[in-house]
Design an enzyme around this catalytic site. Structure first.
Site, PDB file in Angstrom:
ATOM      1  N   ARG A  84       0.858  -1.194   0.000  1.00  0.00           N
ATOM      2  CA  ARG A  84       0.000   0.000   0.000  1.00  0.00           C
ATOM      3  C   ARG A  84       0.891   1.241   0.000  1.00  0.00           C
ATOM      4  O   ARG A  84       1.245   1.773   1.045  1.00  0.00           O
ATOM      5  CB  ARG A  84      -0.938  -0.023   1.200  1.00  0.00           C
ATOM      6  CG  ARG A  84      -1.970  -1.113   1.122  1.00  0.00           C
ATOM      7  CD  ARG A  84      -2.818  -1.212   2.374  1.00  0.00           C
ATOM      8  NE  ARG A  84      -3.388   0.078   2.769  1.00  0.00           N
ATOM      9  CZ  ARG A  84      -4.411   0.213   3.612  1.00  0.00           C
ATOM     10  NH1 ARG A  84      -4.961  -0.860   4.151  1.00  0.00           N
ATOM     11  NH2 ARG A  84      -4.864   1.399   3.929  1.00  0.00           N
ATOM     12  N   ASP A 120       2.380   5.016  -0.254  1.00  0.00           N
ATOM     13  CA  ASP A 120       1.918   6.296   0.272  1.00  0.00           C
ATOM     14  C   ASP A 120       1.668   7.296  -0.845  1.00  0.00           C
ATOM     15  O   ASP A 120       2.047   7.077  -1.999  1.00  0.00           O
ATOM     16  CB  ASP A 120       2.972   6.876   1.227  1.00  0.00           C
ATOM     17  CG  ASP A 120       3.094   6.087   2.520  1.00  0.00           C
ATOM     18  OD1 ASP A 120       2.138   5.381   2.884  1.00  0.00           O
ATOM     19  OD2 ASP A 120       4.160   6.185   3.164  1.00  0.00           O
ATOM     20  N   TYR A 147      12.205  -1.791  -3.612  1.00  0.00           N
ATOM     21  CA  TYR A 147      12.003  -0.387  -3.951  1.00  0.00           C
ATOM     22  C   TYR A 147      13.307   0.218  -4.446  1.00  0.00           C
ATOM     23  O   TYR A 147      14.400  -0.271  -4.129  1.00  0.00           O
ATOM     24  CB  TYR A 147      11.556   0.409  -2.725  1.00  0.00           C
ATOM     25  CG  TYR A 147      10.114   0.236  -2.332  1.00  0.00           C
ATOM     26  CD1 TYR A 147       9.154   1.164  -2.716  1.00  0.00           C
ATOM     27  CD2 TYR A 147       9.704  -0.845  -1.553  1.00  0.00           C
ATOM     28  CE1 TYR A 147       7.822   1.025  -2.330  1.00  0.00           C
ATOM     29  CE2 TYR A 147       8.386  -0.995  -1.166  1.00  0.00           C
ATOM     30  CZ  TYR A 147       7.447  -0.057  -1.565  1.00  0.00           C
ATOM     31  OH  TYR A 147       6.138  -0.203  -1.188  1.00  0.00           O
ATOM     32  N   ARG A 172      11.581   5.641   3.341  1.00  0.00           N
ATOM     33  CA  ARG A 172      11.921   7.058   3.245  1.00  0.00           C
ATOM     34  C   ARG A 172      12.688   7.547   4.479  1.00  0.00           C
ATOM     35  O   ARG A 172      13.503   8.458   4.381  1.00  0.00           O
ATOM     36  CB  ARG A 172      10.664   7.886   3.008  1.00  0.00           C
ATOM     37  CG  ARG A 172      10.092   7.663   1.617  1.00  0.00           C
ATOM     38  CD  ARG A 172       9.076   8.720   1.247  1.00  0.00           C
ATOM     39  NE  ARG A 172       7.807   8.530   1.910  1.00  0.00           N
ATOM     40  CZ  ARG A 172       7.044   9.522   2.328  1.00  0.00           C
ATOM     41  NH1 ARG A 172       7.430  10.780   2.208  1.00  0.00           N
ATOM     42  NH2 ARG A 172       5.877   9.269   2.878  1.00  0.00           N
TER      43      ARG A 172
END
Length: 284
Positions: free
Chosen positions: A61, A63, A125, A213
């Site tokens: 999910r 952001d 990622y 992040r």
């Protein structure tokens, strides 16, 4: 989110990509534009499902503002609807209905026990940063962060090595009630591409909220010389948020790939993923 498909339905795997700039993340939110709602609405229309909502389950999910190149979701369609649509026809129809910032590239019947979220064994990622004094190439500005300090990639890799393995990443996550912050970080490394962009690869079994992040924010502080290479590992060991760890902006982050085990290992993987993780040596 059951592994069992309702009688009369076929579970369909969808491979998806999107530019996150125009979305408030993946998950449905009242009054906000989301990837989930766009795809579900397109599915409802092209399958002529009336007012019935065809709910998606997703691998990650993402952001608001985060992009995806290799997102995976599943949806349970009535078997007669799937028989009529088929892989190629459904993909073509969705291409005609979806907005240009989200695409479904593949639709295929999933094997037994497939669950886009719980069957995944890892997610990968990439985070992209430019430290060029002139800023970011205008053609890449929506996908690359500008960092106004020169970056030492070797120092960032040295710091990254101290974060690998299974740990409690509470210091790098936004806590959620009832959710664990224990994760197995399998890969975290940086390289400078030929065009000068610094690209980080981050791979783990799963990620908690803001984890990638926050890790990137800490490693940029090492890369620009504001912190020593051992600092991120010390923050990790403390298991509390450090005010110096900044959550970097989302537009540099892209979900690149989700991996799944062999079909005969799906059920076992689902059960494993649902178990609450505890630190090594702690009681379950």
């Amino acid at each position: 989110m059951s592994d069992e498909v309702r009688a009369g339905c076929t579970r369909v795997r969808l491979d998806v990509s999107y530019d996150g700039a125009g979305f408030s993340g993946w998950a449905r939110q009242a009054g906000r534009r989301t990837v989930q709602e766009e795809i579900e609405e397109a599915l409802r229309v092209v399958t002529r499902s009336g007012e019935r909502r065809l709910e998606l389950t997703v691998a990650g999910r993402t952001d608001a503002g985060v992009h995806a190149r290799g997102q995976v979701a599943h949806v349970d369609l009535p078997t007669e609807v799937w028989a009529e649509q088929g892989e190629g026809r459904l993909v073509r129809r969705l291409a005609g209905r979806l907005p240009h910032d989200v695409r479904v590239w593949r639709a295929e019947a999933a094997p037994p026990h497939f669950n886009a979220r719980f069957s995944a064994i890892w997610r990968r990622y990439a985070y992209r940063v430019s430290d060029h004094p002139g800023g970011v190439d205008p053609l890449l500005r929506g996908h690359v962060l500008w960092h106004n300090w020169p970056l030492d990639v070797a120092a960032m890799n040295e710091a990254s090595a101290g974060l690998l393995g299974e740990h409690d990443f509470a210091a790098f996550c936004r806590r959620r009630e009832g959710a664990t912050t224990i994760r197995a970080l399998r890969d975290l490394r940086w390289e400078r591409r030929p065009d000068g962009v610094v690209e980080g690869t981050v791979r783990a079994d799963a990620f908690c909220h803001n984890m990638v992040r926050s890790l990137v924010g800490a490693l940029l502080f090492v890369g620009d010389g504001h912190r020593a290479p051992d600092w991120p590992a010390r923050v990790l060991a403390a298991r509390v948020r450090d005010s110096a760890v900044h959550v970097v902006r989302p537009h540099g982050l892209t979900l690149e790939e989700v991996a799944y085990p062999a079909d005969d290992a799906l059920a076992a993987r689902n059960a494993q993923a649902r178990r609450l993780r505890t630190p090594a040596g702690a009681e379950a």
